[in-house]
Design a protein around this motif. Structure first.
Motif, PDB file in Angstrom:
ATOM      1  N   GLY A 271       1.039  -1.340   0.217  1.00  0.00           N
ATOM      2  CA  GLY A 271       0.568  -0.269  -0.088  1.00  0.00           C
ATOM      3  C   GLY A 271       1.200   1.330  -0.186  1.00  0.00           C
ATOM      4  O   GLY A 271       0.337   2.239   0.275  1.00  0.00           O
ATOM      5  N   LEU A 272       2.473   1.818  -0.632  1.00  0.00           N
ATOM      6  CA  LEU A 272       2.947   2.202   0.046  1.00  0.00           C
ATOM      7  C   LEU A 272       2.005   3.250  -1.250  1.00  0.00           C
ATOM      8  O   LEU A 272       1.778   4.598  -1.072  1.00  0.00           O
ATOM      9  CB  LEU A 272       4.044   1.732  -0.046  1.00  0.00           C
ATOM     10  N   HIS A 273       2.614   2.849  -2.061  1.00  0.00           N
ATOM     11  CA  HIS A 273       1.566   3.574  -3.581  1.00  0.00           C
ATOM     12  C   HIS A 273       0.293   3.973  -3.712  1.00  0.00           C
ATOM     13  O   HIS A 273      -0.035   5.208  -3.650  1.00  0.00           O
ATOM     14  CB  HIS A 273       1.786   3.113  -4.929  1.00  0.00           C
TER      15      HIS A 273
ATOM     16  N   PRO B 128       8.491  -1.751  -1.976  1.00  0.00           N
ATOM     17  CA  PRO B 128       8.794  -3.254  -2.952  1.00  0.00           C
ATOM     18  C   PRO B 128       9.248  -2.854  -3.710  1.00  0.00           C
ATOM     19  O   PRO B 128       8.947  -3.868  -5.203  1.00  0.00           O
ATOM     20  CB  PRO B 128       7.246  -3.788  -3.150  1.00  0.00           C
ATOM     21  N   MET B 129       9.485  -1.577  -4.091  1.00  0.00           N
ATOM     22  CA  MET B 129       9.976  -0.934  -5.518  1.00  0.00           C
ATOM     23  C   MET B 129      11.796  -1.632  -5.554  1.00  0.00           C
ATOM     24  O   MET B 129      11.967  -2.221  -6.825  1.00  0.00           O
ATOM     25  CB  MET B 129      10.169   0.848  -5.578  1.00  0.00           C
ATOM     26  N   GLY B 130      12.055  -2.137  -4.271  1.00  0.00           N
ATOM     27  CA  GLY B 130      13.392  -2.124  -3.557  1.00  0.00           C
ATOM     28  C   GLY B 130      14.087  -1.043  -5.182  1.00  0.00           C
ATOM     29  O   GLY B 130      15.304  -2.319  -5.806  1.00  0.00           O
ATOM     30  N   CYS B 131      14.888  -0.266  -4.630  1.00  0.00           N
ATOM     31  CA  CYS B 131      15.130   0.652  -5.871  1.00  0.00           C
ATOM     32  C   CYS B 131      16.834   0.269  -5.363  1.00  0.00           C
ATOM     33  O   CYS B 131      16.669   0.012  -4.101  1.00  0.00           O
ATOM     34  CB  CYS B 131      15.178   2.387  -5.449  1.00  0.00           C
TER      35      CYS B 131
ATOM     36  N   ARG C   9      12.504   8.433   0.330  1.00  0.00           N
ATOM     37  CA  ARG C   9      12.885   7.324   1.424  1.00  0.00           C
ATOM     38  C   ARG C   9      13.847   6.940   1.619  1.00  0.00           C
ATOM     39  O   ARG C   9      14.484   6.128   2.444  1.00  0.00           O
ATOM     40  CB  ARG C   9      11.506   6.876   1.577  1.00  0.00           C
ATOM     41  N   GLY C  10      14.289   7.013   0.533  1.00  0.00           N
ATOM     42  CA  GLY C  10      15.785   6.003   0.296  1.00  0.00           C
ATOM     43  C   GLY C  10      16.412   6.586   0.799  1.00  0.00           C
ATOM     44  O   GLY C  10      17.850   5.479   1.311  1.00  0.00           O
ATOM     45  N   VAL C  11      17.078   7.871   0.580  1.00  0.00           N
ATOM     46  CA  VAL C  11      17.709   8.792   1.477  1.00  0.00           C
ATOM     47  C   VAL C  11      18.180   8.126   2.890  1.00  0.00           C
ATOM     48  O   VAL C  11      19.608   8.086   3.606  1.00  0.00           O
ATOM     49  CB  VAL C  11      17.907   9.924   0.952  1.00  0.00           C
TER      50      VAL C  11
HETATM   51  S1  SF4 Z   1      13.653   4.772  -2.574  1.00  0.00           S
HETATM   52 FE1  SF4 Z   1      12.137   4.920  -2.755  1.00  0.00          FE
HETATM   53  S2  SF4 Z   1      10.320   4.129  -3.968  1.00  0.00           S
HETATM   54 FE2  SF4 Z   1      12.693   3.427  -4.022  1.00  0.00          FE
HETATM   55  S3  SF4 Z   1      12.417   1.101  -2.831  1.00  0.00           S
HETATM   56 FE3  SF4 Z   1      13.100   3.031  -1.398  1.00  0.00          FE
HETATM   57  S4  SF4 Z   1      10.682   3.853  -1.130  1.00  0.00           S
HETATM   58 FE4  SF4 Z   1      10.845   2.965  -2.851  1.00  0.00          FE
END
Ligand code: SF4
Ligand SMILES: Cc1cc2nc3c(=O)[nH]c(=O)nc-3n(C[C@H](O)[C@H](O)[C@H](O)COP(=O)(O)OP(=O)(O)OC[C@H]3O[C@@H](n4cnc5c(N)ncnc54)[C@H](O)[C@@H]3O)c2cc1C
Lengths: 421, 118
Positions: A52-54, B11-14, B35-37
């Motif tokens: 649900g993050l999106h 779950p994008m898992g960047c 959020r990634g940072v």
């Molecule tokens: S950087 Fe943002 S979009 Fe990419 S995995 Fe982390 S939270 Fe998800």
């Protein structure tokens, strides 16, 4: 015979989102049929976070995500039946279901949405010596046992296949005190999400053996150990490399298959790549008034995309019920150069210029590539990707303006190109 | 020095590249969202995880209640926190968000219910 405008088969996230959007598009005569004793589908057993993050801009667990949609259904007083299994759907849209309350009932529907999810590949599909003994479970069955029934299937575990359910269960079994000895993956890459390899295996030092398989299960009544060997490029085991891992339990996480027996009977044309129906951009199959969305259409890794896709199906089903004519002219999307499939497969050449998501999977792991959508050989979209993998679906979101261009093109192609070129 | 990692915040898992030449000024690229940072900085200095698990229910319409920590807790506390879940049973009815165990191991984080039980 009963009559309904819209019958939705399955009360998982796909069915719930489709029902909600059908209601919000003005339809009131909706019925959801669900086999289990509660709504929510597979999400009820996915107690981990990451949903649900999106959609909701917060990270929920499976049951929480499901509850958001169940509340929406209850707020709108949309009718649903639990413990109700659909056993047949005919080409002229007669849905037959059985339940202990109603017995056997036939409903004549104006439109039908298949939202009945997928099932795990059964153990019979894998040919391993000794696989018959006790202690062999599919990962999803084990997930249900642990999370819903509160029962631990074993203490020393080997997992075959690195699909997401297997990875999630590696961590779950570890949390419940089991020792997960190894995850064995036939391919040189994982079928699961990267984040699950990090947080379910690496966090707990669980080894993942790529290009390996189980060649034999040892143990007469109950699993005692497995024999694991490396495979060559043709995926044949190299017996000289075999080693033994003692264990009492094997979990199989060897893939999911859309559940399409019912659709087949209704003459719905299926894709032999996705296992789901071939649909156009309104999520309609080749059978007029029959729609599909969610995991029955193609296996998703993110529930957010399931919900979004299902909302389109719900809305378009209402358009169909209201007699909106469908354009006869259509164009097939070509997927080439490393792109395995795109859903929808077909674009209608009508004037519905609404935002649209193209869902794409690639055939292999590729590094430093561009994922491109071309219209009449001109680039519409080009996305740079450091890595693409079969385990991670690519969602290409198109704006209304881009959809307008798409619908007026004579050739639509999606492909990967190497970035260095 | 560059350290590669995968963001697990969603779950994008960047795939993130983190320049850790200066640990007080870690530079992150490859993230799709902010959020990634935050994740990369935490992971390099003080790794944390949301913990999900289940508790046994007494007298409800389900055998098990699923729970999660309301925030991420230090990674090394995961197993101690899970032990707490096995020590007690909970009484139905329970609503999503109800606090089941307060202030887990002094972290200030609670275990909260993630399922409706009647
Ligand atoms: S950087 Fe943002 S979009 Fe990419 S995995 Fe982390 S939270 Fe998800
Ligand atoms: C182990 C696991 C982990 C996952 N982890 C994540 C994650 O971290 N983040 C994320 O976003 N997504 C995750 N997903 C994906 C997401 O949960 C699924 O994509 C989503 O639940 C699919 O929804 P669905 O409604 O299509 O199918 P389902 O949830 O399977 O629902 C289908 C429903 O149809 C019903 N049904 C089937 N046949 C019939 C019939 N004949 N008659 C009546 N009813 C029928 C079933 O009982 C079921 O309730 C995960 C999935 C799994 C399996």
């Amino acid at each position: 015979m009963e009559f309904k405008n819209l019958v939705i088969i399955g009360g998982g996230p796909a069915g719930l989102a489709a029902a909600k959007s059908a209601y919000d598009s003005g339809e009131r005569d909706i019925l959801i049929l669900e086999r289990e004793s509660e709504l929510g589908g597979i999400l009820n057993q996915c107690i981990h976070n990451g949903f649900g993050l999106h959609t909701f801009k917060e990270e929920l667990t499976g049951p929480e995500y499901a509850q958001r949609y169940i509340d929406e259904i209850n707020d709108r007083k949309i009718e649903y039946k639990l413990n109700t299994t659909v056993i047949d759907v005919s080409r002229d849209k007669i849905v037959t279901y059985v339940s202990s309350n109603d017995g056997l009932v036939e409903i004549n529907a104006k439109a039908i949405i298949f939202a009945c999810g997928c099932r795990e590949r059964p153990r019979g599909a894998i040919n391993i010596a000794g696989m018959r003994g006790a202690g062999v479970y599919s990962a999803g069955t084990a997930q249900k046992l642990v999370n819903i029934d509160g029962y631990m299937p074993g203490k020393e575990v080997v997992i075959l296949g690195s699909g997401d359910i297997g990875l999630i269960m590696a961590r779950r079994m570890t949390f419940e005190g089991a020792k997960v000895k190894a995850v064995i993956e036939l391919m040189p890459f994982s079928a699961g999400l990267n984040r699950n390899i990090v947080q379910c295996l690496n966090d707990f030092d669980i080894p993942l053996h790529f290009s390996h398989t189980i060649v034999e299960v040892v143990g007469k009544d109950r699993v005692e150990s497995v024999l694991v060997a490396k495979v060559d490029e043709k995926l044949n085991p190299i017996m000289e490399t075999a080693f033994s891992i003692p264990c009492d339990t094997i979990l199989l996480s060897v893939g999911l298959l859309p559940e399409n027996e019912l659709a087949k009977n209704a003459s719905v044309e299926l894709s032999n790549i996705t296992g789901g129906a071939i649909v156009d951009d309104s999520m309609m199959t080749n059978v007029d008034g029959v729609f599909q969305c969610g995991n029955v259409l193609h296996v998703h890794d993110l529930v957010d995309f399931v919900s979004a896709e299902s909302e389109v199906a719900g809305q378009c089903a209402v358009n169909y019920i209201n007699g909106k004519a469908r354009s006869a002219e259509k164009i097939e999307i070509l997927t080439t150069n490393g792109v395995r499939y795109c859903v929808p497969e077909i674009i209608l050449k009508d004037n519905e210029f609404k935002p649209l998501a193209l869902k794409v999977r690639v055939a292999n792991v590729f590094k430093k590539v561009k994922l491109q959508v071309l219209l009449d050989d001109n680039i519409l979209i080009s996305k740079n990707r450091a890595v693409v993998a079969p385990g991670e679906m690519e969602n290409i979101a198109l704006t209304s303006e881009q959809v307008q261009k798409l619908k007026t093109a004579n050739k639509i192609e999606i492909k990967l190109v190497s970035e260095v070129l | 020095m560059i350290k590669e990692m995968i963001c697990i915040s969603c779950p994008m898992g960047c795939h993130l590249s983190c320049d850790i030449t200066d640990m007080n000024d870690i530079k992150v690229t490859g993230n799709t969202c902010p959020r990634g940072v935050l994740y990369a900085k935490d992971e390099l200095t003080q790794p944390k995880r949301i913990v999900t698990g289940s508790m046994r229910v007494v007298g409800g319409n389900k055998a098990m209640l699923s729970v999660k920590t309301s925030n991420a807790i230090d990674k090394h506390l995961i197993f101690d926190s899970l032990r707490l879940l096995n020590e007690i049973k909970v009484n139905a009815p329970i609503h999503i968000g109800d606090v089941m165990i307060e202030n887990v191991l002094g972290t200030g984080v609670n275990f909260v219910a993630t399922k409706e039980i009647l």
